[in-house]
Design an enzyme around this catalytic site. Sequence first.
Site: not given
Length: 452
Positions: A286-287
Site C-alpha cells: 500500500h505504500g
Amino acid sequence: MDLTAAEKKIRKRKIKKNRKFILISLLVLNFGILVFLKYFNFFAQNLNVLFDSISLANRVPTFNLILPLGISFYTFQTMSYVIDVYWGKVNAERNLGKVALFVSFFPQIIEGPIGRFKDLAPQLYKPNANSEKNIVYGVQLMMWGYFKKMVIADRVAVVADFVFGNYLSISGVGTIIGIFLYAIQDYTDFSGCIDIARGCAQAMGIEMAENFKRPYFSRTIPEFWRRWHMSLGAWMKDYVFYPFSLTKVMRKLGKATKKRFGKYLGRTLPVAIGNILVFFLVGVWHGANWNYIVWGLFYGVLIAIASLMKPIFDWLNTKLKIKTNSKLFIGFQILRTFWITCIGCIIFRAENLHAAWDIFLKSFQIIDFPLNIKAELLTFGLNKANYIVLLASLIILFIIDVFQEKMLIRDWFNKRNLVFKFFIYFIAFAAIIALGMYGPGMSSNQFVYMQF
C-alpha cells in the site's frame, strides 16, 4: 539429430535452469523498479533518522520521483503472468501487442482488479459482438459505482477528513462518527471505482474479476479479507502464501511442532506465520509508510492468533452453550468484525502512528458526549441537507447489499416491467447528477486507491 538419453537429460536440466534464471531476473527487475520508485525515499529517510540518533554525519540522498500510474497493479499483474508461464499454468503469449493489451486494458489500470492471464486474456483476444445484455448490465454496474463514489464516498470524505485532521478539538462521539464514516468512505470509494471499471469492461463483453463481496457483512476477519480486495488477496495466496508454506523450512517447522505440541498446532503454525508474512507484504504494497506496515501486521497477527486459538474459542462456545448459528450471535460477530476493521481504518488513515494512537484513545472518551451533537456535526463540513442525503444513501446501500447477499439482484431487476425499470434508471441518474458532490475543493475523479 537424435540425442542420447543422457544428452536429453542434460538439455532438460539446462532449459530448466535457464527458465529459472529468466524468472528470477524478471522478478528482480520488475519488483526492483517498484521498490525503488515507491520505497527508496522511505528507506533513505529512516536511515537518516537512525544516523541522527547515533550522531553520524552520513546522509542518504532522496529523490523527487514520479510514480507511473497504476504501477503496483500492473506490476502484480505482469508478474502473475510470468510466474504462471514458469509453472506451466498458461502458455507463453508470443505476440507482444497481446501481452501489452492484457497489462494495459484501460478499465483496470488505475485501481485494478488485478487480472489473471488465463481469465482475462482469452476474452481480450477474441471478437466480442455487441450484446444488449452486456451493455445494460455494464451501464447498471457503472451507475451503481458512480452512486457509491459521488453520492456517498465524496460526501463522507468531507466529514472523515475533518475529523482525522482535527481530532484533538472534537468530542469522542464525533471521533467515533468520523472513524465510522471513513470506513464507509474507504469501501464506497474503492468498490465504486471497481464497479465503474468492471461495468465499463462488461459493456464491451469483458468479465473482470470480482473485487468486493459486501465485506462489512463478514463474521470474522479472515472472511472480511476473502470479501475485500479479493484480487489482491487471491494474488497473495497463490504467489506468496502457498509457495512460502510449502518451503522446506515451513515443512520442517510443521513437523517439529506437530511432534512436540500436537497435530493441530503443527498444521496451523506454518499457516499463521504465512498469514503474517502475507499481510506484512499487503501493508508494504500500500505504500512507504509505517502506518501501512503496522496496519498490515495488525491484520496478520490478528488472523494468526485467531487460527491458533480456534480450538479454545470452539470449546468456550460449547461450554457457554452459545448457538453460533443464531441470528443474534451472527449479528454480534458482524458488529465485532466491523469494529475491528474500524480500528484498522484508524491506523490506515491517521497521519502517523502517534496520531492513530491518540484517535484510538479519543474514541473511548464518550463521557464528554456533547449535549447538542447536531451542532457539532454541522461543524464537520456538511449541512443538514447533506446529512439527510447521506443517511438516505446509506440506507439504500444497506438494503441493496442485503438483497445482493441473498439473490442476484440484477437478474431480478431485469425481469421487472419497462415502466418500473425506467423509473429506477431515472431516479438513479438524477441522484448521481443532483446529489453528487461538486464544486470547489471537490474532485470526483480522484480515488482513494489511486495513490497505491
